[in-house]
Enzyme design. Sequence first.
Site, PDB file in Angstrom:
ATOM      1  N   ASP A 117      30.806  60.046  36.398  1.00 49.42           N
ATOM      2  CA  ASP A 117      29.763  59.955  35.309  1.00 49.42           C
ATOM      3  C   ASP A 117      30.402  59.108  34.215  1.00 49.42           C
ATOM      4  OD1 ASP A 117      31.069  61.983  34.174  1.00 49.42           O
ATOM      5  OD2 ASP A 117      29.287  63.225  34.019  1.00 49.42           O
ATOM      6  N   SER A 118      31.559  58.793  34.302  1.00 48.16           N
ATOM      7  CA  SER A 118      32.400  57.854  33.487  1.00 48.16           C
ATOM      8  C   SER A 118      31.700  56.523  33.592  1.00 48.16           C
ATOM      9  CB  SER A 118      33.927  57.936  33.649  1.00 48.16           C
ATOM     10  OG  SER A 118      34.010  57.507  34.982  1.00 48.16           O
ATOM     11  N   ASP A 160      30.213  62.805  41.018  1.00 50.45           N
ATOM     12  CA  ASP A 160      29.695  63.600  39.940  1.00 50.45           C
ATOM     13  C   ASP A 160      28.249  63.876  39.910  1.00 50.45           C
ATOM     14  OD1 ASP A 160      31.834  64.189  38.221  1.00 50.45           O
ATOM     15  OD2 ASP A 160      32.032  62.702  37.111  1.00 50.45           O
ATOM     16  N   LYS A 198      30.918  66.962  42.579  1.00 47.71           N
ATOM     17  CA  LYS A 198      31.717  67.494  41.631  1.00 47.71           C
ATOM     18  C   LYS A 198      30.897  67.840  40.379  1.00 47.71           C
ATOM     19  CE  LYS A 198      34.587  65.228  38.786  1.00 47.71           C
ATOM     20  NZ  LYS A 198      34.035  65.636  37.303  1.00 47.71           N
ATOM     21  N   GLU A 227      30.698  70.340  36.396  1.00 53.88           N
ATOM     22  CA  GLU A 227      31.618  70.885  35.460  1.00 53.88           C
ATOM     23  C   GLU A 227      31.375  72.271  35.227  1.00 53.88           C
ATOM     24  OE1 GLU A 227      32.094  66.642  33.290  1.00 53.88           O
ATOM     25  OE2 GLU A 227      31.272  68.479  31.967  1.00 53.88           O
ATOM     26  N   GLU A 251      41.200  68.750  33.086  1.00 49.51           N
ATOM     27  CA  GLU A 251      41.171  67.507  32.336  1.00 49.51           C
ATOM     28  C   GLU A 251      41.824  68.068  30.786  1.00 49.51           C
ATOM     29  OE1 GLU A 251      38.478  63.742  30.549  1.00 49.51           O
ATOM     30  OE2 GLU A 251      37.691  64.997  32.158  1.00 49.51           O
TER      31      GLU A 251
END
Length: 275
Positions: free
Chosen positions: A44-45, A83, A113, A115, A182
Site C-alpha cells: 500500500d506504499s 497488502d 499481507k 498489519e 519494520e
Amino acid sequence: MKKTTAYFKKAKEEGKKLSMLTAYDYSTAKLEDAAGIDGILIGDSLGNVIMGLEDTISVTMEDMIHHSAAVARGAKNTLIVCDMPFMSYQVSPQDALVNAGRLMKEGRANAVKLEGGQEVAQTIRTIVDAGIPVMAHLGLTPQSINAFGGYKVQGKSEAAAQKLLDDARAVEKAGAFALVLECVPATLAAKITQALSIPTIGIGAGAGCDGQILVYQDMLGMFSDYTPKFVQRYANIGAIMTEAFEAYISDVQSGSFPKPEQSYKMDDSVIDKLY
C-alpha cells in the site's frame, strides 16, 4: 518453478536468505521476476510512491486489486503478496476474508499481507482457514501512523519489545506463513527471528532477519520526497531518467528527433496527387 509459501518455509529451514521488493506494474514486475527475486509485494506504499499521497490510509481495495493484477501478469515465477489496505480487515474477520478473497481472485495475488499482532490473530486464522496464505507485519505499521504519532522505531523499551515478541508468536500461531518486521532494533529482530519457525522479512530491522524487502523506488533513487535510514541505494535511476527526459525535450525542440529512420515513408506520387 513458481516460488510459493512452501519455498519460503524451506528457505527458513535451510538458512537461505530471502529477497523481496515491491512492484506496482507489469513492466517492473517482469524485470524483478527475470532477476530472480523471491517475492514481490504490491504494497500500500503505492499511495506514497505511485499516487503521491502523504500516507497509506487513503489507498482503497480497488487500488490494490488494479495494481496487483498488473504485477501478476508480469511475474510468473515469484511469490506475489498483496497488502490489505486500511479498513479492509479491521472491521471483522468475515469482512477481512471477503476482501482477502478479492485480492486473490481479482488481484491474482498468491498471498495477502496485513498489519498487527494479537489483535488480528483471529482475523489471520479466519483467512488462513479459508486457504489464503497470510504474511503478517509488525513494528512500524504504516496504517497505524496516526496512533504512533509519526514514523518511529518500535520496540525499544522492555515492555514494547516484549509485546512485539508476544505479537510475533501470536501471528505465527494464528497461521501466518511469514512476518515482516519494520523499523525494529536489529537485536530484537534477531531474537524474534530465532524464536519463530516462520521466516521474518526485515525492512529497517537489521541483517538477522531471514530476508529483506525494500521499496524499489527507494533502492533505485526514483522517489526523492524522503529517504528512510534503512535504504541502500543500488542505482540512481531517478537521475538517469531526468537526464533522458531533458535530452528528449532538447531533441524535440531542436528538431533532431525524430530522424528520417524513425519515420514512416510513402510513395511521393501519392502526395503529388493530393489537392
